[in-house]
Scaffold this motif. Sequence first.
Motif, PDB file in Angstrom:
ATOM      1  N   TRP A  82       0.838  -1.190   0.000  1.00 51.91           N
ATOM      2  CA  TRP A  82       0.000   0.000   0.000  1.00 51.91           C
ATOM      3  C   TRP A  82       0.874   1.240   0.000  1.00 51.91           C
ATOM      4  O   TRP A  82       1.927   1.295   0.643  1.00 51.91           O
ATOM      5  CB  TRP A  82      -0.881  -0.025   1.235  1.00 51.91           C
ATOM      6  N   THR A  97      -0.853   7.040  -2.098  1.00 50.24           N
ATOM      7  CA  THR A  97      -1.675   7.384  -3.266  1.00 50.24           C
ATOM      8  C   THR A  97      -2.631   6.269  -3.660  1.00 50.24           C
ATOM      9  O   THR A  97      -3.409   6.443  -4.602  1.00 50.24           O
ATOM     10  CB  THR A  97      -0.764   7.721  -4.460  1.00 50.24           C
ATOM     11  N   SER A  98      -2.580   5.143  -2.978  1.00 44.62           N
ATOM     12  CA  SER A  98      -3.448   4.015  -3.300  1.00 44.62           C
ATOM     13  C   SER A  98      -4.837   4.228  -2.711  1.00 44.62           C
ATOM     14  O   SER A  98      -4.991   4.755  -1.607  1.00 44.62           O
ATOM     15  CB  SER A  98      -2.850   2.705  -2.775  1.00 44.62           C
ATOM     16  N   LEU A  99      -5.834   3.807  -3.447  1.00 44.21           N
ATOM     17  CA  LEU A  99      -7.217   3.881  -2.990  1.00 44.21           C
ATOM     18  C   LEU A  99      -7.823   2.494  -3.096  1.00 44.21           C
ATOM     19  O   LEU A  99      -8.068   1.993  -4.194  1.00 44.21           O
ATOM     20  CB  LEU A  99      -8.008   4.883  -3.838  1.00 44.21           C
ATOM     21  N   ASP A 117     -12.084   3.028   3.505  1.00 46.32           N
ATOM     22  CA  ASP A 117     -11.033   3.765   4.201  1.00 46.32           C
ATOM     23  C   ASP A 117     -11.431   5.234   4.318  1.00 46.32           C
ATOM     24  O   ASP A 117     -11.947   5.824   3.371  1.00 46.32           O
ATOM     25  CB  ASP A 117      -9.708   3.649   3.454  1.00 46.32           C
ATOM     26  N   LYS A 123     -11.539   8.936   4.011  1.00 48.25           N
ATOM     27  CA  LYS A 123     -10.923   9.799   3.005  1.00 48.25           C
ATOM     28  C   LYS A 123     -10.073  10.888   3.638  1.00 48.25           C
ATOM     29  O   LYS A 123      -9.046  11.283   3.087  1.00 48.25           O
ATOM     30  CB  LYS A 123     -12.007  10.429   2.124  1.00 48.25           C
ATOM     31  N   THR A 152      -6.590   8.754   3.599  1.00 45.39           N
ATOM     32  CA  THR A 152      -6.099   9.023   2.244  1.00 45.39           C
ATOM     33  C   THR A 152      -5.468  10.406   2.132  1.00 45.39           C
ATOM     34  O   THR A 152      -4.289  10.550   1.807  1.00 45.39           O
ATOM     35  CB  THR A 152      -7.234   8.872   1.234  1.00 45.39           C
ATOM     36  N   GLN A 153      -6.252  11.450   2.421  1.00 42.20           N
ATOM     37  CA  GLN A 153      -5.741  12.806   2.249  1.00 42.20           C
ATOM     38  C   GLN A 153      -4.626  13.124   3.234  1.00 42.20           C
ATOM     39  O   GLN A 153      -3.600  13.708   2.870  1.00 42.20           O
ATOM     40  CB  GLN A 153      -6.889  13.809   2.398  1.00 42.20           C
ATOM     41  N   GLN A 178      -1.283  11.511   2.236  1.00 42.61           N
ATOM     42  CA  GLN A 178      -0.593  12.194   1.152  1.00 42.61           C
ATOM     43  C   GLN A 178       0.058  13.484   1.627  1.00 42.61           C
ATOM     44  O   GLN A 178       1.174  13.828   1.220  1.00 42.61           O
ATOM     45  CB  GLN A 178      -1.583  12.469   0.012  1.00 42.61           C
TER      46      GLN A 178
END
Length: 310
Positions: A37, A40-42, A250, A252, A256-257, A260
């Motif tokens: 992972w 940048t992986s979603l 997951d 966001k 995720t954000q 990054q």
Amino acid sequence: MLRLWALSQRPAIPQCRTFHSTIVRSATAEAVTASTWTPTSLRTGLIARKRGMTVMWDTHGARFPVTVLQLENCQVTANIKTVRKDESEYHAVQVASTDRPEKTATKQMLGHFKRAGVPPKRIVKEFTVTPDAHVPVGTTLSAIHFVPGQYVDVIAKSIGKGFQGTMKRWNFKGLRASHGVSVSHRSAGATGAHQDPGRIWPGKKMAGRLGGERITTQNLAVVRVDSTLDLIFVRGCVPGIDDAHVMVRDAKKKMTQLAQVNRAKGDFDKVLPKGLTSLPFPAGTKELAATLPPIIAAPSLRSSPFVPRE
């Protein structure tokens, strides 16, 4: 304990134009290649059933509420790739859950499930993913897909409450309980603006139907995972009635954000929540769950509430 997630593996995915039709019926059906992972992986999400709420206690003895979510033979039915007008690509993984009798399904959906090599399902949803996160069709997903200690977003239809007044629907304080107010204590009060403009502005908060809408509850912590019963324990409450289907993905914002942003700053220790080193990628499968303990709980990340602070 959580470093065991580094054992996750990803089956090889053939390149197709629209729908991927690779069917996997066993762990050795296809050659697998290691994949990890990245921020940048979603990843794909899961479809679960809300079984209800209960309470748990952390390592410090503090009591907190949890919602129990259970997977019901959640399987991948398709991988979608679409090229938009601006030549950008849309990638998604289609997931289905909860087996149903064949006689209750339409012929069109029966053919779709037959091509995927899965039994008929009651609910089908798709989750947006990155091109490297496609999952072979027919893969059975496990509760191990979510790591205890991470954050998730839960999407479901909220409980419908019918026609409600402004106090319950919009949290209006109501009118005075005395001094001239008669039989209108829970009234909305004035709604217009006298003769000019002589009408009610669109969007005015008034009485109406409450609930029954698609709601997303964000940033819920996963505190325990039971791969034997496919149970996911999330801290807090989620929308929907008991036994309703909910979509879990997951978070966001916090996964995720934030990952990054921290990677761009060089804070690699803060890419994932404290205590995590990686996530199952591209997905947590039944084969991965067989190599891990049946029950995994997240350690308490807060200090003891019963010890005075210095």
